[in-house]
Design a protein around this motif. Structure first.
Motif, PDB file in Angstrom:
ATOM      1  N   MET A 255      65.203  30.316  47.057  1.00  0.00           N
ATOM      2  CA  MET A 255      66.090  31.516  46.294  1.00  0.00           C
ATOM      3  C   MET A 255      67.046  30.940  46.002  1.00  0.00           C
ATOM      4  SD  MET A 255      63.881  33.633  45.623  1.00  0.00           S
ATOM      5  CE  MET A 255      64.673  35.345  44.790  1.00  0.00           C
ATOM      6  N   HIS A 256      67.914  29.758  47.198  1.00  0.00           N
ATOM      7  CA  HIS A 256      68.957  29.295  47.341  1.00  0.00           C
ATOM      8  C   HIS A 256      69.413  28.202  46.273  1.00  0.00           C
ATOM      9  CE1 HIS A 256      70.006  31.569  51.255  1.00  0.00           C
ATOM     10  NE2 HIS A 256      70.663  31.901  49.954  1.00  0.00           N
ATOM     11  N   CYS A 257      68.113  27.358  46.112  1.00  0.00           N
ATOM     12  CA  CYS A 257      67.912  25.909  45.288  1.00  0.00           C
ATOM     13  C   CYS A 257      67.533  26.899  43.789  1.00  0.00           C
ATOM     14  CB  CYS A 257      66.318  25.400  45.085  1.00  0.00           C
ATOM     15  SG  CYS A 257      66.347  24.764  47.482  1.00  0.00           S
ATOM     16  N   SER A 258      67.021  28.124  43.962  1.00  0.00           N
ATOM     17  CA  SER A 258      67.225  28.384  42.155  1.00  0.00           C
ATOM     18  C   SER A 258      68.194  28.920  41.670  1.00  0.00           C
ATOM     19  CB  SER A 258      66.065  28.593  42.116  1.00  0.00           C
ATOM     20  OG  SER A 258      66.061  30.351  42.407  1.00  0.00           O
ATOM     21  N   ALA A 259      69.284  29.393  42.243  1.00  0.00           N
ATOM     22  CA  ALA A 259      70.364  29.701  42.002  1.00  0.00           C
ATOM     23  C   ALA A 259      71.795  29.182  41.973  1.00  0.00           C
ATOM     24  CB  ALA A 259      71.345  30.759  43.040  1.00  0.00           C
ATOM     25  N   THR A 260      71.289  27.713  42.288  1.00  0.00           N
ATOM     26  CA  THR A 260      72.431  26.495  42.195  1.00  0.00           C
ATOM     27  C   THR A 260      72.150  25.487  42.127  1.00  0.00           C
ATOM     28  OG1 THR A 260      72.831  26.007  44.043  1.00  0.00           O
ATOM     29  CG2 THR A 260      74.698  27.249  43.901  1.00  0.00           C
TER      30      THR A 260
ATOM     31  N   LEU B 249      67.150  22.142  48.462  1.00  0.00           N
ATOM     32  CA  LEU B 249      65.787  21.552  47.346  1.00  0.00           C
ATOM     33  C   LEU B 249      64.188  20.799  48.608  1.00  0.00           C
ATOM     34  CD1 LEU B 249      63.479  22.075  45.127  1.00  0.00           C
ATOM     35  CD2 LEU B 249      64.931  20.263  43.620  1.00  0.00           C
ATOM     36  N   GLU B 250      65.485  19.892  48.987  1.00  0.00           N
ATOM     37  CA  GLU B 250      64.369  18.372  49.632  1.00  0.00           C
ATOM     38  C   GLU B 250      63.863  19.610  50.964  1.00  0.00           C
ATOM     39  OE1 GLU B 250      67.235  15.426  50.854  1.00  0.00           O
ATOM     40  OE2 GLU B 250      66.917  15.403  48.813  1.00  0.00           O
ATOM     41  N   LEU B 251      64.962  20.444  51.768  1.00  0.00           N
ATOM     42  CA  LEU B 251      64.798  21.181  52.371  1.00  0.00           C
ATOM     43  C   LEU B 251      63.530  22.247  52.335  1.00  0.00           C
ATOM     44  CD1 LEU B 251      68.285  21.963  54.254  1.00  0.00           C
ATOM     45  CD2 LEU B 251      66.407  20.488  55.482  1.00  0.00           C
TER      46      LEU B 251
ATOM     47  N   GLU C 286      59.074  32.907  55.541  1.00  0.00           N
ATOM     48  CA  GLU C 286      60.822  32.892  55.462  1.00  0.00           C
ATOM     49  C   GLU C 286      61.753  31.968  55.428  1.00  0.00           C
ATOM     50  OE1 GLU C 286      62.726  36.398  58.715  1.00  0.00           O
ATOM     51  OE2 GLU C 286      60.778  36.056  58.540  1.00  0.00           O
ATOM     52  N   ILE C 287      61.625  30.773  55.890  1.00  0.00           N
ATOM     53  CA  ILE C 287      62.552  29.679  55.634  1.00  0.00           C
ATOM     54  C   ILE C 287      62.105  29.505  54.324  1.00  0.00           C
ATOM     55  CG2 ILE C 287      63.459  27.414  56.419  1.00  0.00           C
ATOM     56  CD1 ILE C 287      62.151  28.528  58.871  1.00  0.00           C
ATOM     57  N   ALA C 288      61.451  29.011  53.936  1.00  0.00           N
ATOM     58  CA  ALA C 288      61.096  28.705  52.942  1.00  0.00           C
ATOM     59  C   ALA C 288      61.420  29.439  51.385  1.00  0.00           C
ATOM     60  CB  ALA C 288      59.060  27.917  52.395  1.00  0.00           C
ATOM     61  N   THR C 289      61.144  30.807  51.677  1.00  0.00           N
ATOM     62  CA  THR C 289      61.393  31.899  50.972  1.00  0.00           C
ATOM     63  C   THR C 289      62.609  31.605  50.916  1.00  0.00           C
ATOM     64  OG1 THR C 289      59.229  32.879  51.026  1.00  0.00           O
ATOM     65  CG2 THR C 289      61.253  33.945  50.341  1.00  0.00           C
TER      66      THR C 289
END
Length: 94
Positions: free
Chosen positions: A50-55, A62-64, A43-46
């Motif tokens: 999703m947040h990395c690809s949005a901004t 992205l590191e996380l 869940e965390i990875a997903t």
């Protein structure tokens, strides 16, 4: 009366108190917490991906996300190894 329903692969003379399935049942019981950990890491990875690809400016996210995916992969390998050990009746250190 006990032979009314014959399940495939189940001999009719098999005793009800047969313990041949016990190692498998115990192995499944013992992986409860690991399954929860794997599910949460997924869940965390997903969410992070999703947040990395949005901004565009989310290098920290992205590191996380990269760490979460790497950690989940490591956890899955350990999970599989421990499952097979448990199935064979070996003790697993907690």
């Amino acid at each position: 009366m006990s032979n009314l329903v014959q399940f495939p692969g189940t001999p009719s003379d098999r005793a009800l108190n047969d313990d041949s399935d016990r190692p498998h049942a115990e192995a499944f019981r013992d992986i409860e917490s690991e399954v929860g950990d794997l599910d949460r890491m997924g869940e965390i990875a997903t969410d992070l991906i999703m947040h990395c690809s949005a901004t565009e400016d989310s290098s920290h996210n992205l590191e996380l996300a990269t760490f979460a995916v790497w950690q989940m992969s490591k956890m899955l390998k350990e999970f599989r190894k421990n499952y097979h050990k448990r199935y064979q009746g070996e003790e697993i250190a907690s």
